[in-house]
Write a protein that holds these residues in place. Structure first.
Motif, PDB file in Angstrom:
ATOM      1  N   ASP A 152       3.821   0.103   6.974  1.00 49.51           N
ATOM      2  CA  ASP A 152       3.331  -1.241   7.309  1.00 49.51           C
ATOM      3  C   ASP A 152       3.281  -2.146   6.083  1.00 49.51           C
ATOM      4  O   ASP A 152       2.389  -2.986   5.959  1.00 49.51           O
ATOM      5  N   CYS A 207      12.060   4.267   8.633  1.00 47.83           N
ATOM      6  CA  CYS A 207      11.185   3.097   8.747  1.00 47.83           C
ATOM      7  C   CYS A 207       9.803   3.389   8.173  1.00 47.83           C
ATOM      8  O   CYS A 207       9.200   2.531   7.519  1.00 47.83           O
ATOM      9  N   ARG A 263      13.923  -1.288   5.877  1.00 48.70           N
ATOM     10  CA  ARG A 263      13.906  -2.382   6.849  1.00 48.70           C
ATOM     11  C   ARG A 263      15.301  -2.959   7.106  1.00 48.70           C
ATOM     12  O   ARG A 263      15.434  -3.904   7.883  1.00 48.70           O
ATOM     13  N   HIS A 282       4.296  -0.782  15.268  1.00 50.45           N
ATOM     14  CA  HIS A 282       4.150  -1.495  13.988  1.00 50.45           C
ATOM     15  C   HIS A 282       4.490  -2.970  14.212  1.00 50.45           C
ATOM     16  O   HIS A 282       5.530  -3.457  13.762  1.00 50.45           O
ATOM     17  N   GLU A 304       5.945  -5.432  11.430  1.00 50.57           N
ATOM     18  CA  GLU A 304       7.102  -5.039  10.629  1.00 50.57           C
ATOM     19  C   GLU A 304       8.376  -5.613  11.243  1.00 50.57           C
ATOM     20  O   GLU A 304       8.535  -5.631  12.466  1.00 50.57           O
TER      21      GLU A 304
END
Length: 216
Positions: free
Chosen positions: A18, A92, A97, A139, A142
């Motif tokens: 995160d 991840c 990302r 999440h 994100e």
């Protein structure tokens, strides 16, 4: 701060599921392309199928040798082509990302699409995207950039079905190519996915898809 300035982010070792939600206030209105986004090369190469033939795009001599001595060529290509060890959700969780997804259709296969790097993967495109969608649900702050490219042996119909699947699966999570995405703007709209699709025809038809990202 100048617009073209590149902003670097320091990551902790051992996992950053995160990290975007914890960035300082001064970075929240910076366009995503001015942030240093960590990515993985050939993101799906953790599940290459050592029993699959080499790609048609590989050199002719390699394909000939593969037909004659598959027990030798495929393990060699497998070792060379494997650049990742972790499944997508673990990548991840580690902070990745930007996902480099090289998509292919297997020869003499059904309508399922796979990934490829030298040889084909075991996991299908739909399985991988579904896994990513589940991770994103857990999440919500994100944002991931998905680079879809190569498209080995895909037909026009394959592209239509794939684009429709991506748009249906991620829905409102998709960042429109008409916008300038920042963390704050994406959070306010519930957007989490930028899809780069290296097929101009599909990009022109779907504003949810971004043009192909140059890759070195």
């Amino acid at each position: 701060m100048e617009d073209e300035e590149r902003l670097m982010v320091t990551f902790q070792v051992g996992g950053n599921p995160d990290w975007m939600s914890r960035l300082p206030e001064r970075l929240l209105d910076v366009p995503l392309w001015n942030l240093a986004i960590p990515g993985s090369h050939d993101s799906m190469s953790f599940c290459l199928d050592v029993s699959s033939p080499v790609l048609r795009s590989q050199p002719c001599i390699l394909r000939v040798i593969d037909r004659l001595f598959p027990c030798w060529t495929r393990p060699c290509v497998y070792r060379w082509a494997t650049t990742q060890q972790s499944v997508l959700r673990d990548q991840c969780d580690l902070g990745i990302r930007f996902l480099d997804l090289r998509i292919a259709r297997k020869p003499a296969g059904d309508s399922k699409l796979f990934f490829a790097h030298g040889i084909y993967t075991l996991m299908t495109v739909k399985e991988a995207l579904d896994e990513l969608a589940t991770w994103l649900d857990a999440h919500p702050k994100e944002i991931v950039v998905i680079s879809c490219s190569h498209f080995e042996s895909l037909t026009d119909e394959d592209h239509v079905h794939l684009a429709e699947y991506i748009i249906t699966l991620f829905g409102k999570k998709l960042c429109s190519s008409q916008d300038i995405p920042t963390l704050r703007s994406c959070w306010s709209r519930g957007q989490q996915v930028v899809v780069s699709y290296d097929n101009q025809q599909m990009v022109l038809q779907h504003p949810q898809l971004w043009t192909g990202i140059p890759y070195w």
